[in-house]
Design a protein around this motif. Structure first.
Motif, PDB file in Angstrom:
ATOM      1  N   SER A  37      24.886 106.249  48.530  1.00  0.00           N
ATOM      2  CA  SER A  37      24.462 106.892  49.769  1.00  0.00           C
ATOM      3  C   SER A  37      24.386 108.411  49.611  1.00  0.00           C
ATOM      4  CB  SER A  37      25.429 106.532  50.903  1.00  0.00           C
ATOM      5  OG  SER A  37      25.111 107.245  52.070  1.00  0.00           O
TER       6      SER A  37
ATOM      7  N   ARG B 125      26.373 107.604  55.783  1.00  0.00           N
ATOM      8  CA  ARG B 125      27.406 106.614  55.506  1.00  0.00           C
ATOM      9  C   ARG B 125      28.630 106.848  56.389  1.00  0.00           C
ATOM     10  NH1 ARG B 125      31.238 105.243  50.799  1.00  0.00           N
ATOM     11  NH2 ARG B 125      31.230 102.991  50.986  1.00  0.00           N
TER      12      ARG B 125
ATOM     13  N   THR C 232      20.659 107.015  54.645  1.00  0.00           N
ATOM     14  CA  THR C 232      20.881 106.622  53.242  1.00  0.00           C
ATOM     15  C   THR C 232      21.551 105.270  53.100  1.00  0.00           C
ATOM     16  OG1 THR C 232      22.997 107.790  53.224  1.00  0.00           O
ATOM     17  CG2 THR C 232      21.058 109.036  52.498  1.00  0.00           C
ATOM     18  N   THR C 233      21.863 104.600  54.203  1.00  0.00           N
ATOM     19  CA  THR C 233      22.531 103.298  54.089  1.00  0.00           C
ATOM     20  C   THR C 233      21.601 102.199  54.541  1.00  0.00           C
ATOM     21  OG1 THR C 233      23.465 103.532  56.311  1.00  0.00           O
ATOM     22  CG2 THR C 233      24.828 104.208  54.461  1.00  0.00           C
TER      23      THR C 233
ATOM     24  N   SER D  91      28.678 108.386  45.501  1.00  0.00           N
ATOM     25  CA  SER D  91      28.228 107.098  46.028  1.00  0.00           C
ATOM     26  C   SER D  91      26.703 107.044  46.048  1.00  0.00           C
ATOM     27  CB  SER D  91      28.761 106.890  47.447  1.00  0.00           C
ATOM     28  OG  SER D  91      28.176 107.825  48.329  1.00  0.00           O
TER      29      SER D  91
END
Length: 149
Positions: free
Chosen positions: A16, A118, A148-149, A14
Motif C-alpha cells: 500500500s 491503508r 492504495t488498498t 508495505s
C-alpha cells in the motif's frame, strides 16, 4: 493553480505505501517537484525483527531496524524513478509515522504530503486512529490520500 514544489511521501515497506510512492512520484514528475521519501522506524535488533516475523507474518514489514528502513527507501526510490521522478531525496526518520512525516514536511518546506489509505476504513483505524486520518487532520499543507488498498 501553482504547481507543487516539494512533495513528501511516507513508506513503511508495505504494498500500500509503495502505491502511495508511485502516486507521489507521478505528481512530482508532472510538476518537476522535489520528491522526499520518508520512512519512519524504531531501531530494532535483528533477533527482534526475526521474532516479529514469526509472529506477525505478512504484517512484519511494520517492524524494522535502521538497515531495513534503508532497504525500504531504496526500493521506494527505484519505484519513483520508474514513475519519472528525477529529483528525489530519501529520509529515514527515527520515530512514529505521523509525527515523523509532519516533521519532514516542515523541515523540507513541502507543500504536499502523500500517504496511502491503508487503515483508513478499518475498525482499528477508526478506534485507534490511522496514519492517513491523523496526517490529514494535523497537516498544515495539502494532503493527498492515495487509494492504495
Amino acid at each position: 493553480m501553482v504547481a507543487y514544489q516539494t512533495v513528501v511521501v511516507g513508506t513503511d515497506g508495505s504494498k500500500s505505501s509503495f502505491g502511495a510512492v508511485d502516486r507521489a512520484a507521478a505528481v512530482a514528475s508532472a510538476t518537476n517537484a522535489l520528491l522526499v521519501i520518508a520512512c519512519a522506524y524504531y531501531p530494532t535488533s535483528k533477533d527482534d525483527v526475526e521474532r516479529a516475523q514469526d509472529v506477525l507474518g505478512d504484517e512484519a514489514y511494520q517492524v524494522v531496524g535502521s538497515a531495513p528502513a534503508e532497504d525500504t527507501l531504496q526500493t521506494a526510490r527505484d519505484r519513483a524513478v520508474q514513475q519519472g521522478a528525477t529529483r528525489i531525496e530519501t529520509v529515514p526518520v527515527r520515530g512514529e509515522p505521523v509525527k515523523s512525516l509532519l516533521d519532514v514536511v516542515q523541515q523540507h518546506s513541502a507543500d504536499l504530503l502523500v500517504v496511502g489509505n491503508r487503515g483508513l476504513n478499518t475498525l482499528a483505524g477508526r478506534i485507534l486512529g490511522s496514519v492517513p486520518s491523523e496526517v490529514a487532520r494535523k497537516s498544515s499543507v495539502d494532503v493527498l490520500i492515495a487509494h492504495t488498498t
